[in-house]
Design an enzyme around this catalytic site. Structure first.
Site, PDB file in Angstrom:
ATOM      1  N   ASN A 290       0.806  -1.232   0.000  1.00  0.00           N
ATOM      2  CA  ASN A 290       0.000   0.000   0.000  1.00  0.00           C
ATOM      3  C   ASN A 290       0.830   1.269   0.000  1.00  0.00           C
ATOM      4  O   ASN A 290       0.461   2.266  -0.589  1.00  0.00           O
ATOM      5  CB  ASN A 290      -0.993  -0.017   1.160  1.00  0.00           C
ATOM      6  CG  ASN A 290      -0.314  -0.094   2.501  1.00  0.00           C
ATOM      7  OD1 ASN A 290       0.842  -0.475   2.594  1.00  0.00           O
ATOM      8  ND2 ASN A 290      -1.013   0.291   3.540  1.00  0.00           N
TER       9      ASN A 290
ATOM     10  N   GLU B  91       4.320  -4.589  12.101  1.00  0.00           N
ATOM     11  CA  GLU B  91       3.362  -3.491  11.888  1.00  0.00           C
ATOM     12  C   GLU B  91       2.194  -4.079  11.110  1.00  0.00           C
ATOM     13  O   GLU B  91       2.299  -4.312   9.914  1.00  0.00           O
ATOM     14  CB  GLU B  91       4.035  -2.390  11.086  1.00  0.00           C
ATOM     15  CG  GLU B  91       5.211  -1.748  11.768  1.00  0.00           C
ATOM     16  CD  GLU B  91       4.762  -0.702  12.765  1.00  0.00           C
ATOM     17  OE1 GLU B  91       5.616   0.016  13.269  1.00  0.00           O
ATOM     18  OE2 GLU B  91       3.554  -0.613  13.041  1.00  0.00           O
TER      19      GLU B  91
ATOM     20  N   ASP C 117       2.687  -7.577  -5.116  1.00  0.00           N
ATOM     21  CA  ASP C 117       1.854  -6.607  -5.825  1.00  0.00           C
ATOM     22  C   ASP C 117       2.624  -5.348  -6.174  1.00  0.00           C
ATOM     23  O   ASP C 117       2.151  -4.529  -6.970  1.00  0.00           O
ATOM     24  CB  ASP C 117       0.629  -6.226  -4.980  1.00  0.00           C
ATOM     25  CG  ASP C 117      -0.473  -7.290  -5.064  1.00  0.00           C
ATOM     26  OD1 ASP C 117      -0.878  -7.812  -4.025  1.00  0.00           O
ATOM     27  OD2 ASP C 117      -0.900  -7.597  -6.205  1.00  0.00           O
TER      28      ASP C 117
ATOM     29  N   PHE D 277     -10.031  -2.356   4.696  1.00  0.00           N
ATOM     30  CA  PHE D 277      -8.895  -1.977   3.846  1.00  0.00           C
ATOM     31  C   PHE D 277      -9.377  -1.552   2.453  1.00  0.00           C
ATOM     32  O   PHE D 277      -8.872  -1.986   1.422  1.00  0.00           O
ATOM     33  CB  PHE D 277      -7.881  -3.119   3.736  1.00  0.00           C
ATOM     34  CG  PHE D 277      -6.457  -2.616   3.781  1.00  0.00           C
ATOM     35  CD1 PHE D 277      -5.594  -2.810   2.712  1.00  0.00           C
ATOM     36  CD2 PHE D 277      -5.991  -1.943   4.887  1.00  0.00           C
ATOM     37  CE1 PHE D 277      -4.290  -2.328   2.746  1.00  0.00           C
ATOM     38  CE2 PHE D 277      -4.690  -1.467   4.946  1.00  0.00           C
ATOM     39  CZ  PHE D 277      -3.836  -1.662   3.863  1.00  0.00           C
TER      40      PHE D 277
ATOM     41  N   CYS E 260      -3.290   1.245   6.986  1.00  0.00           N
ATOM     42  CA  CYS E 260      -3.505   0.619   8.298  1.00  0.00           C
ATOM     43  C   CYS E 260      -3.997   1.638   9.305  1.00  0.00           C
ATOM     44  O   CYS E 260      -4.464   1.275  10.375  1.00  0.00           O
ATOM     45  CB  CYS E 260      -2.217  -0.024   8.780  1.00  0.00           C
ATOM     46  SG  CYS E 260      -0.938   1.194   9.039  1.00  0.00           S
TER      47      CYS E 260
ATOM     48  N   SER F 244       6.199  -6.837  -1.371  1.00  0.00           N
ATOM     49  CA  SER F 244       4.950  -7.462  -1.772  1.00  0.00           C
ATOM     50  C   SER F 244       5.015  -7.832  -3.253  1.00  0.00           C
ATOM     51  O   SER F 244       5.574  -7.092  -4.068  1.00  0.00           O
ATOM     52  CB  SER F 244       3.786  -6.490  -1.550  1.00  0.00           C
ATOM     53  OG  SER F 244       2.622  -6.973  -2.210  1.00  0.00           O
TER      54      SER F 244
ATOM     55  N   ASP G  29       8.129 -18.666   4.568  1.00  0.00           N
ATOM     56  CA  ASP G  29       8.525 -19.468   5.729  1.00  0.00           C
ATOM     57  C   ASP G  29      10.023 -19.781   5.700  1.00  0.00           C
ATOM     58  O   ASP G  29      10.690 -19.807   6.739  1.00  0.00           O
ATOM     59  CB  ASP G  29       7.721 -20.766   5.776  1.00  0.00           C
ATOM     60  CG  ASP G  29       6.302 -20.530   6.278  1.00  0.00           C
ATOM     61  OD1 ASP G  29       5.478 -21.446   6.225  1.00  0.00           O
ATOM     62  OD2 ASP G  29       6.027 -19.377   6.726  1.00  0.00           O
TER      63      ASP G  29
HETATM   64  N1  LIG Z   1       0.837  -1.341  10.718  1.00  0.00           N
HETATM   65  C1  LIG Z   1       1.275  -0.683   9.660  1.00  0.00           C
HETATM   66  O1  LIG Z   1       2.093   0.235   9.723  1.00  0.00           O
HETATM   67  C2  LIG Z   1       0.767  -1.077   8.324  1.00  0.00           C
HETATM   68  C3  LIG Z   1       0.036  -2.234   8.159  1.00  0.00           C
HETATM   69  N2  LIG Z   1      -0.383  -2.603   6.893  1.00  0.00           N
HETATM   70  C4  LIG Z   1      -1.211  -3.772   6.750  1.00  0.00           C
HETATM   71  O2  LIG Z   1      -0.756  -4.551   5.601  1.00  0.00           O
HETATM   72  C5  LIG Z   1      -1.884  -5.142   4.991  1.00  0.00           C
HETATM   73  C6  LIG Z   1      -1.870  -4.832   3.513  1.00  0.00           C
HETATM   74  O3  LIG Z   1      -0.637  -5.161   2.953  1.00  0.00           O
HETATM   75  P1  LIG Z   1      -0.438  -6.572   2.257  1.00  0.00           P
HETATM   76  O4  LIG Z   1       0.807  -6.520   1.421  1.00  0.00           O
HETATM   77  O5  LIG Z   1      -1.697  -7.044   1.611  1.00  0.00           O
HETATM   78  O6  LIG Z   1      -0.177  -7.509   3.479  1.00  0.00           O
HETATM   79  P2  LIG Z   1       0.215  -9.044   3.360  1.00  0.00           P
HETATM   80  O7  LIG Z   1       0.244  -9.527   4.725  1.00  0.00           O
HETATM   81  O8  LIG Z   1      -0.612  -9.759   2.362  1.00  0.00           O
HETATM   82  O9  LIG Z   1       1.708  -9.022   2.756  1.00  0.00           O
HETATM   83  C7  LIG Z   1       2.700  -8.292   3.414  1.00  0.00           C
HETATM   84  C8  LIG Z   1       4.044  -8.874   3.022  1.00  0.00           C
HETATM   85  O10 LIG Z   1       4.185 -10.145   3.631  1.00  0.00           O
HETATM   86  C9  LIG Z   1       4.559 -11.099   2.635  1.00  0.00           C
HETATM   87  N3  LIG Z   1       4.086 -12.421   3.060  1.00  0.00           N
HETATM   88  C10 LIG Z   1       2.894 -12.999   2.844  1.00  0.00           C
HETATM   89  N4  LIG Z   1       2.845 -14.205   3.448  1.00  0.00           N
HETATM   90  C11 LIG Z   1       4.046 -14.394   4.048  1.00  0.00           C
HETATM   91  C12 LIG Z   1       4.640 -15.448   4.819  1.00  0.00           C
HETATM   92  N5  LIG Z   1       3.973 -16.559   5.101  1.00  0.00           N
HETATM   93  N6  LIG Z   1       5.905 -15.281   5.275  1.00  0.00           N
HETATM   94  C13 LIG Z   1       6.601 -14.153   5.000  1.00  0.00           C
HETATM   95  N7  LIG Z   1       6.100 -13.125   4.273  1.00  0.00           N
HETATM   96  C14 LIG Z   1       4.837 -13.252   3.809  1.00  0.00           C
HETATM   97  C15 LIG Z   1       3.899 -10.570   1.397  1.00  0.00           C
HETATM   98  O11 LIG Z   1       4.485 -11.166   0.261  1.00  0.00           O
HETATM   99  P3  LIG Z   1       3.497 -11.476  -1.006  1.00  0.00           P
HETATM  100  O12 LIG Z   1       2.984 -10.182  -1.505  1.00  0.00           O
HETATM  101  O13 LIG Z   1       4.402 -12.186  -1.988  1.00  0.00           O
HETATM  102  O14 LIG Z   1       2.406 -12.371  -0.483  1.00  0.00           O
HETATM  103  C16 LIG Z   1       4.195  -9.095   1.525  1.00  0.00           C
HETATM  104  O15 LIG Z   1       5.526  -8.819   1.143  1.00  0.00           O
HETATM  105  C17 LIG Z   1      -3.109  -4.563   5.681  1.00  0.00           C
HETATM  106  O16 LIG Z   1      -3.621  -5.476   6.618  1.00  0.00           O
HETATM  107  C18 LIG Z   1      -2.603  -3.335   6.408  1.00  0.00           C
HETATM  108  O17 LIG Z   1      -3.340  -3.046   7.557  1.00  0.00           O
HETATM  109  C19 LIG Z   1      -0.096  -1.859   5.783  1.00  0.00           C
HETATM  110  C20 LIG Z   1       0.651  -0.677   5.949  1.00  0.00           C
HETATM  111  C21 LIG Z   1       1.088  -0.185   7.220  1.00  0.00           C
HETATM  112  O1  LIG Z   2      -0.873   3.522   7.549  1.00  0.00           O
HETATM  113  C1  LIG Z   2      -0.211   2.981   6.738  1.00  0.00           C
HETATM  114  O2  LIG Z   2      -0.646   2.117   5.984  1.00  0.00           O
HETATM  115  C2  LIG Z   2       1.230   3.393   6.697  1.00  0.00           C
HETATM  116  O3  LIG Z   2       1.757   3.335   7.999  1.00  0.00           O
HETATM  117  C3  LIG Z   2       1.333   4.773   6.118  1.00  0.00           C
HETATM  118  O4  LIG Z   2       0.800   5.714   6.964  1.00  0.00           O
END
Ligand SMILES: NC(=O)C1=CN([C@@H]2O[C@H](COP(=O)(O)OP(=O)(O)OC[C@H]3O[C@@H](n4cnc5c(N)ncnc54)[C@H](OP(=O)(O)O)[C@@H]3O)[C@@H](O)[C@H]2O)C=CC1
Ligand SMILES: O=C(O)[C@H](O)CO
Length: 488
Positions: A150, A248, A177, A379, A282, A175, A211
């Site tokens: 994102n 996070e 994506d 989201f 998030c 990611s 993993d």
């Molecule tokens: N707390 C914060 O600051 C933030 C939190 N977020 C959260 O992130 C989410 C959206 O992002 P999104 O990319 O869809 O999140 P995902 O959890 O789908 O993916 C995050 C990352 O983890 C990787 N991943 C997925 N499965 C595994 C695994 N089993 N082991 C290791 N790595 C793995 C993904 O790779 P791949 O894409 O190849 O699956 C990607 O690089 C939302 O829930 C949002 O709330 C987003 C921004 C800020």
């Molecule tokens: O909230 C989020 O997704 C990031 O921390 C950017 O503010």
């Protein structure tokens, strides 16, 4: 058509398997490029390169390390327009949001580079006059940085910055994506002259190599930004290596509009808190609690502003990241209607979305605390609204009644209520009468299932170094007075 390789030990390398993943442009639904899928062998090579480079990298002074980061900033600034364009292509961000994210990348890297000479330890007195304890701040070693789609550039900066200035080396797994944004930054690091092995890029499906990466014996710290479910999976996998974790994760921000709020301000901020990045944030507002006295007026105000929102690259809001997210968000709306919610606006794809993953900004009234839309992270650009009684304690309880605890928002002119919420809201961030996002100097952290540890601020920088204790005794007889058996 873009094609991106792996970056291991200072070079772009072709994946041995010849396998590539496809990236789809979310605004058009068309394939925009392909990226290398790392095998376990290449994951090993990337981690081995980081491990081999780490000792020399640590041996530099923090000032020498920060100079590489300053050069990286220069490389980014020279070519910032292309990063903005890439964010528009990869995530579908409106240009102003893409520009904002690039500014955030630079601000964060600058913030972390400024920690040179400022990650200091302590010298404390020992158990005798002639004893001292040195408490040194040392790097963990190899940092595995796993980033989301994102804010694909800002999240890389937020992790790589403190990791590097603290003396760690990095393997970046972005990611699937948004592989190209990460690759763009890694190429800028190469041009900035980072020594081989200090920064490595291992693209590939988290479900395939995740993993393996997170249980690798040479990884000492894992920093993940992603869904809570992914965080749980990473915790399980990393338990075999006892890596330090910075997680996070998801959010479910309550947005509270009290009876004395500046309604125009609250509505203006809600337009940002809900529709920034198409709600894919998030810290996005995910639960709207409106005081009964202003419920109708505020909803009308918010509705009028929402109607004026323009979708598309040159508009105010872009698409969702992929078809899966589009279906997921739409399902939330369908479920909420089934549970009794009333769609006031939106609730479907726009009339002329083309093949992009666009979804209308959506407001749903008549929502209550038990509905799915108030329990799980949407989201997307959808929010449920709930009327609350004139009982501030009850509203705090409603806000805290969530598996998540990242960001929260409160609008009231009553400073006593602001201070009461400051103490009683159990969320990592409380924005009062203002918009976010979090600042580089603010500690971005969450309660409950929103993760653990945190990033940004001096607290976040300290997460990337470990305290090591060195005991010194300069007396003539270090064992005098000690309970030591006579070894005669
Ligand atoms: N707390 C914060 O600051 C933030 C939190 N977020 C959260 O992130 C989410 C959206 O992002 P999104 O990319 O869809 O999140 P995902 O959890 O789908 O993916 C995050 C990352 O983890 C990787 N991943 C997925 N499965 C595994 C695994 N089993 N082991 C290791 N790595 C793995 C993904 O790779 P791949 O894409 O190849 O699956 C990607 O690089 C939302 O829930 C949002 O709330 C987003 C921004 C800020
Ligand atoms: O909230 C989020 O997704 C990031 O921390 C950017 O503010």
């Amino acid at each position: 058509m873009r094609e991106q390789l792996l970056f291991i030990d200072g070079e772009w390398v072709t994946p041995e398997s010849g396998r590539f993943g496809e990236k789809v442009n979310p605004s058009t639904g068309e394939v925009s490029g392909r990226f290398a899928l790392a095998t376990r062998k290449e994951a090993d090579e990337a981690i081995d390169a980081a491990y081999a480079a780490q000792r020399k990298w640590e041996a530099l002074t923090s000032v020498e390390r920060s100079k590489y980061i300053y050069r990286l900033i220069q490389e980014i600034e020279k070519d910032r327009a292309s990063l903005e364009s890439l964010l528009i292509e990869e995530v579908g961000k409106p240009r102003k949001e893409a520009a904002q994210e690039v500014e955030g990348v630079i601000d964060q890297l600058q913030y972390y580079a400024e920690f040179a000479r400022k990650i200091t330890g302590d010298v404390v007195e020992g158990t005798k006059r002639e004893r001292l304890i040195l408490q040194l701040k040392v790097p963990y070693g190899v940092v595995l940085a796993i980033t989301p789609w994102n804010f694909p550039a800002a999240m890389v900066a937020r992790k790589v910055g403190p990791a590097l200035v603290g003396g760690n080396t990095v393997v970046l797994k972005p990611s699937s994506d948004t592989p190209f944004t990460a690759g763009w930054l890694v190429e800028k690091a190469r041009r900035a002259g980072f020594p081989a092995g200090v920064v490595n890029l291992a693209t590939g499906k988290g479900s395939e190599i995740g993993d393996y990466l997170t249980s690798h014996k040479k990884v000492s710290l894992i920093t993940l930004t992603g869904e809570t479910g992914t965080g749980v999976q990473v915790m399980k996998s990393a338990s075999s290596i006892m890596a330090k974790l910075i997680l996070e994760l998801g959010g479910k921000a309550p947005f509270i509009v009290w009876k004395d709020a500046d309604l125009e301000l609250a509505a203006k901020v809600l337009m940002w808190a809900k529709y920034w990045n198409a709600g894919q944030s998030c810290i996005a507002a995910e639960r709207l609690y409106i005081h009964q006295d202003v419920y109708d007026r505020f909803l009308q105000l918010f509705l009028e502003k929402t109607r004026r929102l323009r979708l598309g690259p040159n508009g105010d809001m872009g698409p969702l990241i992929n078809g899966q997210q589009l279906s997921k968000v739409n399902k939330f709306v369908e479920d909420t209607v089934t549970e009794g919610g009333k769609v006031l606006y939106g609730g479907r794809k726009p009339d002329s979305p083309g093949n992009g993953f666009f979804y209308m900004p959506t407001i749903i009234s008549n929502v209550d605390q038990g509905m799915r839309i108030f329990r799980e992270e949407v989201f997307g650009p959808v929010i449920g609204a709930m009327k609350v009684p004139d009982d501030f304690d009850q509203v705090i309880d409603l806000a805290n009644d969530s598996d998540y605890g990242l960001a929260s928002y409160l609008f009231t002119r009553d400073s006593a209520l602001v201070l009461k919420a400051a103490q009683e809201i159990k969320f990592g961030e409380l924005y009062t009468n203002m918009p976010g996002p979090e600042a580089s100097q603010g500690y971005h952290t969450g309660f409950r299932m929103s993760g653990q540890a945190g990033e940004n601020s001096r607290y976040g920088v300290e997460e990337y170094v470990k305290v090591k204790n060195v005991y010194l005794d300069y007396s003539k007889d270090p064992t005098s007075g000690e309970v030591i058996p006579p070894y005669s």
